[in-house]
Enzyme design. Structure first.
Site, PDB file in Angstrom:
ATOM      1  N   SER A   7       0.849  -1.190   0.000  1.00 21.91           N
ATOM      2  CA  SER A   7       0.000   0.000   0.000  1.00 21.91           C
ATOM      3  C   SER A   7       0.881   1.235   0.000  1.00 21.91           C
ATOM      4  O   SER A   7       1.607   1.506   0.967  1.00 21.91           O
ATOM      5  CB  SER A   7      -0.901   0.005   1.232  1.00 21.91           C
ATOM      6  OG  SER A   7      -1.431   1.310   1.391  1.00 21.91           O
ATOM      7  N   ASP A  34      -4.558   3.956  -2.271  1.00 18.20           N
ATOM      8  CA  ASP A  34      -5.650   4.340  -1.380  1.00 18.20           C
ATOM      9  C   ASP A  34      -6.151   5.741  -1.687  1.00 18.20           C
ATOM     10  O   ASP A  34      -5.508   6.732  -1.338  1.00 18.20           O
ATOM     11  CB  ASP A  34      -5.168   4.270   0.077  1.00 18.20           C
ATOM     12  CG  ASP A  34      -5.055   2.840   0.568  1.00 18.20           C
ATOM     13  OD1 ASP A  34      -6.049   2.103   0.460  1.00 18.20           O
ATOM     14  OD2 ASP A  34      -3.968   2.459   1.042  1.00 18.20           O
ATOM     15  N   GLY A 144      -1.379   2.348   9.479  1.00 13.81           N
ATOM     16  CA  GLY A 144      -0.729   2.181  10.779  1.00 13.81           C
ATOM     17  C   GLY A 144      -1.651   1.840  11.931  1.00 13.81           C
ATOM     18  O   GLY A 144      -1.277   1.987  13.093  1.00 13.81           O
ATOM     19  N   ASP A 172      -7.007  -5.957   4.057  1.00 13.48           N
ATOM     20  CA  ASP A 172      -6.379  -4.639   4.104  1.00 13.48           C
ATOM     21  C   ASP A 172      -6.445  -4.019   5.492  1.00 13.48           C
ATOM     22  O   ASP A 172      -7.523  -3.770   6.015  1.00 13.48           O
ATOM     23  CB  ASP A 172      -7.129  -3.736   3.101  1.00 13.48           C
ATOM     24  CG  ASP A 172      -6.451  -2.396   2.889  1.00 13.48           C
ATOM     25  OD1 ASP A 172      -5.309  -2.211   3.340  1.00 13.48           O
ATOM     26  OD2 ASP A 172      -7.088  -1.531   2.247  1.00 13.48           O
ATOM     27  N   GLY A 173      -5.256  -3.769   6.066  1.00 11.16           N
ATOM     28  CA  GLY A 173      -5.183  -2.998   7.308  1.00 11.16           C
ATOM     29  C   GLY A 173      -4.556  -3.753   8.463  1.00 11.16           C
ATOM     30  O   GLY A 173      -5.006  -4.836   8.833  1.00 11.16           O
ATOM     31  N   GLY A 174      -3.478  -3.183   8.988  1.00 14.83           N
ATOM     32  CA  GLY A 174      -2.848  -3.757  10.175  1.00 14.83           C
ATOM     33  C   GLY A 174      -2.139  -5.080   9.950  1.00 14.83           C
ATOM     34  O   GLY A 174      -1.890  -5.834  10.891  1.00 14.83           O
TER      35      GLY A 174
HETATM   36  C1  DX5 Z   1      -6.672   2.036   5.239  1.00 13.99           C
HETATM   37  C2  DX5 Z   1      -6.118   1.738   3.861  1.00 13.99           C
HETATM   38  C3  DX5 Z   1      -5.038   0.706   3.890  1.00 13.99           C
HETATM   39  C4  DX5 Z   1      -3.803   1.141   4.608  1.00 13.99           C
HETATM   40  C5  DX5 Z   1      -3.043  -0.049   5.091  1.00 13.99           C
HETATM   41  O1  DX5 Z   1      -7.713   2.949   5.125  1.00 13.99           O
HETATM   42  O2  DX5 Z   1      -7.122   1.274   3.023  1.00 13.99           O
HETATM   43  O3  DX5 Z   1      -4.726   0.269   2.582  1.00 13.99           O
HETATM   44  O4  DX5 Z   1      -2.962   1.910   3.826  1.00 13.99           O
HETATM   45  O5  DX5 Z   1      -1.994   0.419   5.841  1.00 13.99           O
HETATM   46  P1  DX5 Z   1      -1.364  -0.414   7.034  1.00 13.99           P
HETATM   47  O6  DX5 Z   1      -0.747  -1.620   6.427  1.00 13.99           O
HETATM   48  O7  DX5 Z   1      -0.358   0.552   7.598  1.00 13.99           O
HETATM   49  O8  DX5 Z   1      -2.465  -0.738   7.978  1.00 13.99           O
HETATM   50 ZN    ZN Z   2      -6.575   0.247   1.142  1.00 17.33          ZN
END
Ligand code: DX5
Ligand code: ZN
Length: 213
Positions: A7, A34, A144, A172-174
């Site tokens: 991402s 994003d 993050g 997606d996420g974390g």
């Molecule tokens: C959150 C986004 C994600 C995000 C993931 O709204 O859709 O794609 O960038 O980032 P990390 O891996 O840091 O959670």
């Molecule tokens: Zn995303």
């Protein structure tokens, strides 16, 4: 098989092509973009002009994650910008079926994203129109954040729901070194990784560590 889609939200936008080269040489062949509108989610990131510029820097498959209200109004711009997959949010679309059909009609893979607390059964009526399902494991809006563990169950349910279909499932996420193996154990296809990849001092090594975690 494990596939990581970096991402770019967590990449260095002062020199984005440099970070793209780093993940490409580590082995990435897709990138996650994003798009946030300050309405569906509080933050604003970038729009089609930047997607188009990124498209010129890379041959990677570009998955554009539209965190925007009423996505039908902007689909043309993200198609023209060079997205290979476009993901709309079920919570943001006024007519998901119509939007997905429109994306496909333009030879772009059609995806839908589901917020962490959205019931996965809302997918049942639209499975025929989907190439991709993005399961949010954080509340969308920023990178993050901590992984929401209760979404692991939803991942398993969606893998079952789609088992006889040709639909790619992303999460997606974390996603980081601690959570990635739990996510792959559910049977999904792709993890999106932002901060756990780009905030590392050695992106290439971190990519390998995530693949092997
Ligand atoms: C959150 C986004 C994600 C995000 C993931 O709204 O859709 O794609 O960038 O980032 P990390 O891996 O840091 O959670
Ligand atoms: Zn995303």
């Amino acid at each position: 098989m494990r596939i990581i889609s970096p991402s770019l939200l967590a990449a260095n936008f002062k020199n984005i092509s440099e970070d793209i080269k780093k993940v490409e040489s580590a082995g990435a062949d897709r990138l996650h973009l994003d798009v946030m509108d300050g309405n569906f989610v509080p933050s604003i990131t970038f729009g089609p002009m930047i997607v188009s510029a990124i498209n010129e820097c890379t041959d990677c498959h570009l998955e554009t994650h539209l965190m925007i209200q009423k996505p039908h109004k902007s689909l043309d711009q993200y198609i023209k910008a060079g997205s290979d997959t476009i993901i709309i949010h079920t919570e943001a679309s006024t007519n998901p079926k119509e939007d997905l059909l429109y994306i496909r009609k333009n030879n772009v893979y059609a995806g839908i994203a589901l917020n962490p607390y959205t019931d996965e059964n809302c997918l049942l009526p639209i499975l025929d129109y989907l190439d991709y399902i993005l399961i949010m494991s954080v509340v969308p809006g920023k990178g993050g954040q901590s992984f929401i563990k209760s979404t692991l169950n939803k991942m398993e349910n969606i893998v079952q729901m789609t088992k006889d279909r040709n639909i790619t499932i992303g999460v997606d996420g974390g996603v980081n070194l601690d959570t990635i193996s739990k996510v792959y154990d559910t049977g999904i296809d792709i993890t999106i990784v932002g901060s756990a990849l780009f905030k590392s001092d050695n992106i290439s090594q971190r990519y390998q560590d995530l693949m092997n975690a």
